[in-house]
Design an enzyme around this catalytic site. Structure first.
Site, PDB file in Angstrom:
ATOM      1  N   SER A 146     -22.247  31.718  68.889  1.00 37.12           N
ATOM      2  CA  SER A 146     -21.423  30.579  68.467  1.00 37.12           C
ATOM      3  C   SER A 146     -20.126  30.979  67.775  1.00 37.12           C
ATOM      4  O   SER A 146     -19.228  30.162  67.636  1.00 37.12           O
ATOM      5  CB  SER A 146     -22.220  29.635  67.564  1.00 37.12           C
TER       6      SER A 146
ATOM      7  N   LYS B  17     -20.546  29.959  60.558  1.00 34.53           N
ATOM      8  CA  LYS B  17     -19.479  29.121  61.113  1.00 34.53           C
ATOM      9  C   LYS B  17     -18.192  29.348  60.334  1.00 34.53           C
ATOM     10  O   LYS B  17     -18.147  30.097  59.369  1.00 34.53           O
ATOM     11  CB  LYS B  17     -19.865  27.629  61.017  1.00 34.53           C
TER      12      LYS B  17
END
Length: 164
Positions: free
Chosen positions: A39, A75
């Protein structure tokens, strides 16, 4: 017998102090973490080990580790407390101003305007097509953010600070 115990304690003393120092550092300041998944590609490639800084100030575009739904997600911070954020036609707007998104890999799906609370952050993975981020789980609270991660320690060919 007492002298032998004293001698053993004296010999073990430095090791005990080192153990206490390491545990204190890992608990309150810095600890290693493993990057799982894709991700954050192409900034992070997965299976890397980084240092998590538990005491750093959180700023836009910092890479953070977030505790969400019993998972630890890595993230990037986009929206800060009190800001409004929306995504239209692969463009991110913060407080109705277009921001340059240097980290996106792939298309960023649209997201309706949201205003963050005073303790909320909006996070996105760099690899937008596969990232489970605030577009799906909503904003994250400051208490969910374990710290920032900007230093790769393994593999050695990637050793060093990740550019922001």
């Amino acid at each position: 017998m007492k002298e032998k115990i004293k001698k053993n304690i004296k010999e073990l003393g430095p090791y005990i102090l080192i153990l206490i120092a390491v545990l204190t550092i890992r608990t309150f300041f810095i600890t290693p973490i493993k990057v799982n998944g894709q991700s954050m590609y192409d900034t992070l490639d997965g299976n890397e080990y980084m240092l998590l800084n538990k005491r750093s100030k959180i700023e836009r575009f910092d890479i953070v580790v977030v505790k969400a739904n019993n998972d630890e997600l890595i993230k990037r911070i986009y929206g800060l407390p009190g800001e409004t954020l929306s995504i239209e036609n692969n463009t991110i707007y913060i407080n109705d101003k277009k921001i340059e998104d240097l980290y996106a890999y792939g298309e960023t799906s649209d997201f309706e305007k949201i205003t963050l609370e005073e303790d909320e952050y909006f996070i996105l993975g760099d690899n937008r097509a596969v990232s489970l981020d605030s577009r799906y789980i909503g904003p994250v609270k400051k208490s969910q953010i374990k710290g920032t991660a900007d230093f790769i320690i393994f593999p050695f060919n990637r050793f060093g600070k990740v550019e922001k």
